[in-house]
Design an enzyme around this catalytic site. Structure first.
Site, PDB file in Angstrom:
ATOM      1  CE  LYS A  43      -3.926  -0.168   2.545  1.00  0.00           C
ATOM      2  NZ  LYS A  43      -4.635  -0.153   3.837  1.00  0.00           N
ATOM      3  CG  PHE A 161     -17.536  13.961  11.905  1.00  0.00           C
ATOM      4  CD1 PHE A 161     -18.230  13.094  12.745  1.00  0.00           C
ATOM      5  CD2 PHE A 161     -16.768  14.957  12.480  1.00  0.00           C
ATOM      6  CE1 PHE A 161     -18.168  13.241  14.127  1.00  0.00           C
ATOM      7  CE2 PHE A 161     -16.693  15.113  13.856  1.00  0.00           C
ATOM      8  CZ  PHE A 161     -17.396  14.255  14.684  1.00  0.00           C
ATOM      9  CG  LEU A 162     -13.414  11.010   5.864  1.00  0.00           C
ATOM     10  CD1 LEU A 162     -13.730   9.867   4.927  1.00  0.00           C
ATOM     11  CD2 LEU A 162     -11.996  11.475   5.618  1.00  0.00           C
ATOM     12  CE  LYS A 222     -17.365   8.319  12.744  1.00  0.00           C
ATOM     13  NZ  LYS A 222     -16.385   8.475  11.711  1.00  0.00           N
ATOM     14  CG  ASN A 226     -21.029   7.070  11.863  1.00  0.00           C
ATOM     15  OD1 ASN A 226     -21.240   8.138  11.285  1.00  0.00           O
ATOM     16  ND2 ASN A 226     -19.951   6.346  11.635  1.00  0.00           N
ATOM     17  CG  PHE A 267     -28.451  10.170   5.950  1.00  0.00           C
ATOM     18  CD1 PHE A 267     -27.667  10.997   5.158  1.00  0.00           C
ATOM     19  CD2 PHE A 267     -27.895   8.987   6.408  1.00  0.00           C
ATOM     20  CE1 PHE A 267     -26.368  10.652   4.825  1.00  0.00           C
ATOM     21  CE2 PHE A 267     -26.589   8.630   6.091  1.00  0.00           C
ATOM     22  CZ  PHE A 267     -25.829   9.473   5.304  1.00  0.00           C
ATOM     23  CB  CYS A 278     -18.633   3.920   8.831  1.00  0.00           C
ATOM     24  SG  CYS A 278     -17.057   4.298   8.050  1.00  0.00           S
ATOM     25  CE  LYS A 341     -20.479   7.022   0.299  1.00  0.00           C
ATOM     26  NZ  LYS A 341     -20.625   8.068   1.319  1.00  0.00           N
TER      27      LYS A 341
HETATM   28  C1  UGA Z   1     -20.631   7.464   7.145  1.00  0.00           C
HETATM   29  C2  UGA Z   1     -21.093   8.808   7.724  1.00  0.00           C
HETATM   30  O1  UGA Z   1     -22.072   9.387   6.866  1.00  0.00           O
HETATM   31  C3  UGA Z   1     -19.907   9.762   7.855  1.00  0.00           C
HETATM   32  O2  UGA Z   1     -20.327  10.970   8.456  1.00  0.00           O
HETATM   33  C4  UGA Z   1     -18.833   9.084   8.726  1.00  0.00           C
HETATM   34  O3  UGA Z   1     -17.695   9.899   8.861  1.00  0.00           O
HETATM   35  C5  UGA Z   1     -18.427   7.777   8.076  1.00  0.00           C
HETATM   36  O4  UGA Z   1     -19.586   6.927   7.966  1.00  0.00           O
HETATM   37  C6  UGA Z   1     -17.399   7.123   8.949  1.00  0.00           C
HETATM   38  O5  UGA Z   1     -17.725   6.730  10.065  1.00  0.00           O
HETATM   39  O6  UGA Z   1     -16.230   7.095   8.566  1.00  0.00           O
HETATM   40  P1  UGA Z   1     -20.085   6.591   4.684  1.00  0.00           P
HETATM   41  O7  UGA Z   1     -19.884   5.251   5.299  1.00  0.00           O
HETATM   42  O8  UGA Z   1     -19.105   7.101   3.695  1.00  0.00           O
HETATM   43  O9  UGA Z   1     -20.159   7.715   5.832  1.00  0.00           O
HETATM   44  O10 UGA Z   1     -21.478   6.517   3.976  1.00  0.00           O
HETATM   45  P2  UGA Z   1     -22.878   7.263   4.055  1.00  0.00           P
HETATM   46  O11 UGA Z   1     -22.936   8.314   3.024  1.00  0.00           O
HETATM   47  O12 UGA Z   1     -23.216   7.630   5.427  1.00  0.00           O
HETATM   48  O13 UGA Z   1     -23.834   6.088   3.582  1.00  0.00           O
HETATM   49  C7  UGA Z   1     -23.934   4.898   4.355  1.00  0.00           C
HETATM   50  C8  UGA Z   1     -24.946   3.959   3.759  1.00  0.00           C
HETATM   51  O14 UGA Z   1     -26.258   4.468   3.967  1.00  0.00           O
HETATM   52  C9  UGA Z   1     -24.812   3.719   2.269  1.00  0.00           C
HETATM   53  O15 UGA Z   1     -24.975   2.333   2.031  1.00  0.00           O
HETATM   54  C10 UGA Z   1     -25.963   4.503   1.677  1.00  0.00           C
HETATM   55  O16 UGA Z   1     -26.426   3.949   0.482  1.00  0.00           O
HETATM   56  C11 UGA Z   1     -27.004   4.371   2.779  1.00  0.00           C
HETATM   57  N1  UGA Z   1     -28.020   5.442   2.779  1.00  0.00           N
HETATM   58  C12 UGA Z   1     -27.654   6.734   2.983  1.00  0.00           C
HETATM   59  C13 UGA Z   1     -29.362   5.126   2.613  1.00  0.00           C
HETATM   60  O17 UGA Z   1     -29.718   3.948   2.428  1.00  0.00           O
HETATM   61  N2  UGA Z   1     -30.292   6.118   2.624  1.00  0.00           N
HETATM   62  C14 UGA Z   1     -29.953   7.406   2.828  1.00  0.00           C
HETATM   63  O18 UGA Z   1     -30.857   8.266   2.843  1.00  0.00           O
HETATM   64  C15 UGA Z   1     -28.603   7.728   3.004  1.00  0.00           C
END
Ligand code: UGA
Length: 451
Positions: A43, A161-162, A222, A226, A267, A278, A341
């Site tokens: 990596k 929180f990314l 955190k 989540n 969301f 996550c 996603k």
């Molecule tokens: C998530 C959090 O949103 C971030 O704020 C956090 O920093 C991150 O985890 C982490 O802990 O590192 P992420 O895992 O990149 O981020 O993805 P999200 O955008 O939160 O989506 C998570 C899942 O929820 C995806 O499978 C998405 O498709 C699903 N989702 C999201 C839904 O089914 N419906 C929604 O309305 C939104």
């Protein structure tokens, strides 16, 4: 500011996975001297060669640009890292432990133990990994036990929180920063560490709120964030179940409740549910930790959130079975999407891939197509077919499932696709297609929580 506070700290990032690599590259972009560290030599070699080992929009160019300036370097040597840095960020993974809900803390432990004996000057160790509450105190103790006598090393907790797919933007322009600290010095060090972020914000007439807390609060921020997000998604998916039974439309329901600013429209997309590295593991680890703390009851709802989420996958399987006239064995099913996603190549706990696996277990003939996630998906689930394009994937299909809302799928032409399939049946597992358009093109369309 105390005399021992450097004006511009040199940063090291331990763990160059998703979080760490993005953080390292983004901080170098802001002008810091940064050294990324990982125990995975392959990596590190890739990163040092200008290749980001995962898909994240914009990150590759930024990596190459910062390697070229010399500000960003990579290493697999703890001694080198200790000699280089004033602030050491712990960004290693905390995956779910095998056979348990709890988080596996072995990578945090080995990063701290690897670094500690090499530290020779006053420095700050900053935890960014998502961890069970109490970890910062434990890290502090580990450092006390393993750093040479007379060397002052402090701990801070600074959760990240990314979001994947927006990782660079979220790092350069965070909506808030949380500093869990025990001393003014730690606070000052974090202030100067994030000076670049604050300066960027003020040049754009923004402010980045900083919430300064104790260790435990920072850690909890955190996991509670989540958990809230996961709960919101499961809430709307529970509404989708009710909408299905009542003949209502969850997409309209979400739109209507989302106009209430107290609820908000983000969301609230009902579908096959959440996945990724996550949310699923964080809500589980949080329950495990709450049980240890004797407050398991406070979080039993998270087990319900998890169950609602799992039921979405089963529901998609049942809709597929209905379309296949009760017979999945031998049915040709196309799964569009493998990543958890869009705009990511991450398949960890991906609902799309979980459904593909369930179909395969029922002896359906499964063809998966994903614009970015095929290589990772193939490693996770080698036994299904992987197509190279949408048309390739849907050829001869009895049922098509859209399980990740990639642009390419949302804008696919249903008229063209209808000509390629055996039976024009589509399950829109993300409620992301234009139902009227697909129906007009002759498809039997089923959304989730939609009539
Ligand atoms: C998530 C959090 O949103 C971030 O704020 C956090 O920093 C991150 O985890 C982490 O802990 O590192 P992420 O895992 O990149 O981020 O993805 P999200 O955008 O939160 O989506 C998570 C899942 O929820 C995806 O499978 C998405 O498709 C699903 N989702 C999201 C839904 O089914 N419906 C929604 O309305 C939104």
């Amino acid at each position: 500011m105390s005399v021992t506070t450097p004006q511009r700290p040199r940063l090291t990032i331990l763990g160059t996975g998703y979080l760490g690599a993005t953080h390292a590259i983004s901080m170098a972009e802001l002008g810091y001297e940064v050294m990324g560290f990982d125990v995975d030599e392959a990596k590190i070699a890739k990163l040092a060669d200008g290749q980001v080992p995962f898909h994240e929009p914009g990150l590759d160019e930024m990596l190459r640009r910062n390697l070229a300036t010399g500000r960003l370097t990579f290493s697999t040597d703890y001694a080198e890292v200790a000699a280089f840095g004033d602030v050491h960020f712990i960004c290693v993974g905390t995956p779910q432990k095998q056979g348990s809900l709890a988080a596996d803390m072995r990578y945090v432990e080995s990063a701290v133990l690897g670094l500690a004996p090499h530290l020779t000057r006053r420095s700050l160790v900053v935890g960014k990994s998502t961890v069970p509450v109490g970890t910062a105190e434990w890290v502090e103790q580990l450092l006390q036990d393993h750093v040479a006598p007379g060397i002052e090393v402090e701990v801070a907790w600074n959760p990240e929180f990314l979001r994947e797919g927006f990782a660079v933007e979220d790092t350069l322009r965070p909506d808030r920063l949380v500093f869990g600290v025990k001393s003014d010095w730690a606070r000052e060090m974090l202030d100067i560490t994030y000076k670049g972020v604050f300066e960027l914000a003020s040049s754009e007439d923004r402010e980045v709120p900083v919430v300064v807390t104790d260790f435990a609060t920072a850690e909890l921020v955190k996991v509670s964030a989540n958990s809230y997000l996961a709960t919101k998604i499961s809430f709307i998916n529970a509404m989708a179940e009710v909408c299905d039974a009542a003949g209502a439309d969850v997409t309209q329901l979400a739109r209507a409740i989302g106009y209430d600013v107290r609820i908000g429209n983000k969301f609230l997309r009902a579908g096959v549910g959440f996945g990724g590295g996550c949310l699923p593991k964080d809500i589980r680890a949080f329950q495990a930790r709450a049980q240890e703390l004797g407050v398991g009851d406070a979080l039993t709802f998270l087990s319900e959130v998890d169950k609602i989420n799992t039921r979405r996958r089963e529901h998609v399987l049942e809709l597929t079975r209905e379309f296949a006239e009760g017979q999945l064995d031998g049915a040709k099913v196309t799964v569009l999407g493998a990543t958890f996603k869009p705009n990511s190549d991450d398949v960890r706990d991906s609902p799309a891939l979980a459904v593909a696996r369930m179909l395969h277990d029922e002896n359906a003939v499964v063809s998966v197509y994903d614009p970015e996630g095929t290589d990772n998906a193939r490693r996770e689930l080698p036994d299904v077919q992987y197509a190279v394009s949408i048309s390739d994937a849907v050829a001869g299909a009895d049922v098509v499932l859209v399980l990740t809302e990639w642009e390419e799928f949302r804008h696919a032409d249903p008229v063209v696709l209808a000509k390629l399939v055996s039976h024009a049946n589509v399950v829109d597992g993300r409620n992301c297609l234009d139902a009227a358009r697909w129906r007009a093109a002759g498809w039997n369309y089923r959304g989730l929580g939609r009539p």
